[in-house]
Design a protein around this motif. Structure first.
Motif, PDB file in Angstrom:
ATOM      1  N   ASP A 183       8.074   7.841   2.459  1.00 11.50           N
ATOM      2  CA  ASP A 183       8.021   8.578   3.723  1.00 11.50           C
ATOM      3  C   ASP A 183       6.789   8.198   4.537  1.00 11.50           C
ATOM      4  N   VAL A 184       5.674   7.930   3.866  1.00 14.40           N
ATOM      5  CA  VAL A 184       4.464   7.495   4.576  1.00 14.40           C
ATOM      6  C   VAL A 184       4.746   6.217   5.361  1.00 14.40           C
ATOM      7  N   PHE A 185       5.398   5.262   4.717  1.00  9.73           N
ATOM      8  CA  PHE A 185       5.698   4.002   5.403  1.00  9.73           C
ATOM      9  C   PHE A 185       6.725   4.188   6.512  1.00  9.73           C
ATOM     10  N   ALA A 189       3.029   5.442   8.939  1.00 12.30           N
ATOM     11  CA  ALA A 189       2.415   4.142   9.229  1.00 12.30           C
ATOM     12  C   ALA A 189       2.636   3.683  10.675  1.00 12.30           C
ATOM     13  N   PRO A 190       3.800   3.893  11.289  1.00 10.10           N
ATOM     14  CA  PRO A 190       3.980   3.441  12.673  1.00 10.10           C
ATOM     15  C   PRO A 190       3.333   4.337  13.729  1.00 10.10           C
ATOM     16  N   LEU A 191       2.816   5.503  13.327  1.00  4.58           N
ATOM     17  CA  LEU A 191       2.305   6.480  14.294  1.00  4.58           C
ATOM     18  C   LEU A 191       0.873   6.165  14.733  1.00  4.58           C
ATOM     19  N   ASP A 192       0.542   6.609  15.946  1.00  9.44           N
ATOM     20  CA  ASP A 192      -0.829   6.536  16.458  1.00  9.44           C
ATOM     21  C   ASP A 192      -1.550   7.814  16.031  1.00  9.44           C
ATOM     22  N   VAL A 193      -2.005   7.832  14.779  1.00 12.03           N
ATOM     23  CA  VAL A 193      -2.658   9.015  14.227  1.00 12.03           C
ATOM     24  C   VAL A 193      -3.677   8.545  13.194  1.00 12.03           C
ATOM     25  N   ASP A 208       1.076  -3.315  -0.850  1.00 17.11           N
ATOM     26  CA  ASP A 208       1.392  -2.144  -0.026  1.00 17.11           C
ATOM     27  C   ASP A 208       0.213  -1.718   0.836  1.00 17.11           C
ATOM     28  N   ILE A 209      -1.004  -1.898   0.346  1.00 15.36           N
ATOM     29  CA  ILE A 209      -2.176  -1.619   1.183  1.00 15.36           C
ATOM     30  C   ILE A 209      -2.174  -2.541   2.395  1.00 15.36           C
ATOM     31  N   ARG A 210      -1.926  -3.818   2.165  1.00 15.69           N
ATOM     32  CA  ARG A 210      -1.861  -4.767   3.287  1.00 15.69           C
ATOM     33  C   ARG A 210      -0.740  -4.395   4.254  1.00 15.69           C
ATOM     34  N   ARG A 211       0.403  -4.003   3.707  1.00 16.61           N
ATOM     35  CA  ARG A 211       1.541  -3.633   4.556  1.00 16.61           C
ATOM     36  C   ARG A 211       1.227  -2.384   5.376  1.00 16.61           C
ATOM     37  N   PHE A 212       0.563  -1.412   4.757  1.00 16.07           N
ATOM     38  CA  PHE A 212       0.206  -0.204   5.502  1.00 16.07           C
ATOM     39  C   PHE A 212      -0.729  -0.552   6.659  1.00 16.07           C
TER      40      PHE A 212
END
Length: 263
Positions: A183-185, A189-193, A208-212
């Motif tokens: 759910d985080v991804f 992840a796409p949000l401006d927050v 996954d860290i790189r992807r995030f």
């Protein structure tokens, strides 16, 4: 400089009882005694310059005393202490005004401990007033130290709040959804927050860290430990192992936090 954007401590009088109660139900043992002195010792050991203390009024009647402590602890060197509001406290508007007058920079919400869903409309007026006063809102997101049947600030629900309050300074603790990584991804992840890394990066693979970071960007990631439930010195060392890019590491350790806090 290193800023730990997610720490907890209590008054010397309250710390023994609070830590005993929390530790009795926690999946993680504490790494210091929960006092301000203990936090400062931990900071020195870890080489941390500023700790943001995230105070929580778990019941409506606690707001005034919790905010008294936040205001007082803000006078300490190296400490930025956030206040807390509860949507069921009838005097929350007056407390918000007091926090603003006192120079407190933000408010922490933990819906699971406070007993309301993050998207509950009764809280929306409060969020709006906090945003109007230019205070930061930090939300615990995802799983907690305590296993629960239902979590009151899951990533999808938190994402809706972020979208409803675009322009407000909002931080999703634990990457916006502790232990809810799919759910985080998808939602966070796409949000401006802003998000903090506490109980986050250490549970993701290097890929996954790189992807995030690729999805979320570099400018709204804040270093956080959730101490005393994690040891600050260990978290600092781990973050250095996770992030090889020195410019990015500086952003996570302090640059992004300094920008958000206005320091």
């Amino acid at each position: 400089m290193i800023i730990d954007f997610h720490t907890h401590c209590f008054t010397d009088a309250l710390a023994p009882r609070a830590m005993a109660n929390l530790s009795a139900h926690s999946l993680y043992p504490p790494h210091y005694d929960g006092t301000l002195g203990g936090l400062k010792y931990s900071m020195k050991e870890a080489g941390i310059d500023i700790s943001v203390i995230l105070n929580i009024a778990t019941a409506p009647h606690q707001c005034v005393k919790v905010n008294d402590w936040a205001i007082a602890s803000n006078r300490e060197d190296g400490i930025v202490s956030f206040g807390s509001l509860h949507p069921d406290y009838p005097g929350w508007k007056e407390e918000l005004e007091r926090l603003k007058r006192s120079g407190v920079k933000g408010v922490k919400f933990h819906p699971d401990f406070q007993g309301f869903f993050v998207g509950d409309k009764k809280a929306y007026e409060m969020y709006e007033k906090i945003a109007e006063n230019d205070l930061i809102m930090v939300f615990h997101c995802g799983h907690d130290l305590v296993i629960r049947k239902e979590y009151m600030c899951e990533s999808k629900a938190f994402a809706r709040v972020v979208k409803d309050f675009q322009g407000a300074e909002i931080v999703g603790a634990h990457l916006g959804g502790q232990d809810m990584w799919d759910d985080v991804f998808e939602y966070i992840a796409p949000l401006d927050v802003y998000v903090d890394t506490s109980f986050g990066f250490k549970f993701l693979s290097a890929a996954d860290i790189r992807r995030f970071i690729e999805l979320h960007g570099e400018d709204k990631i804040l270093f956080g430990t959730d101490t005393p439930w994690q040891r600050q010195a260990v978290e600092v060392a781990e973050m250095r192992s996770f992030i090889e890019d020195k410019i990015l590491l500086e952003k996570i350790f302090s640059g992004n936090g300094k920008s958000l806090l206005g320091i």
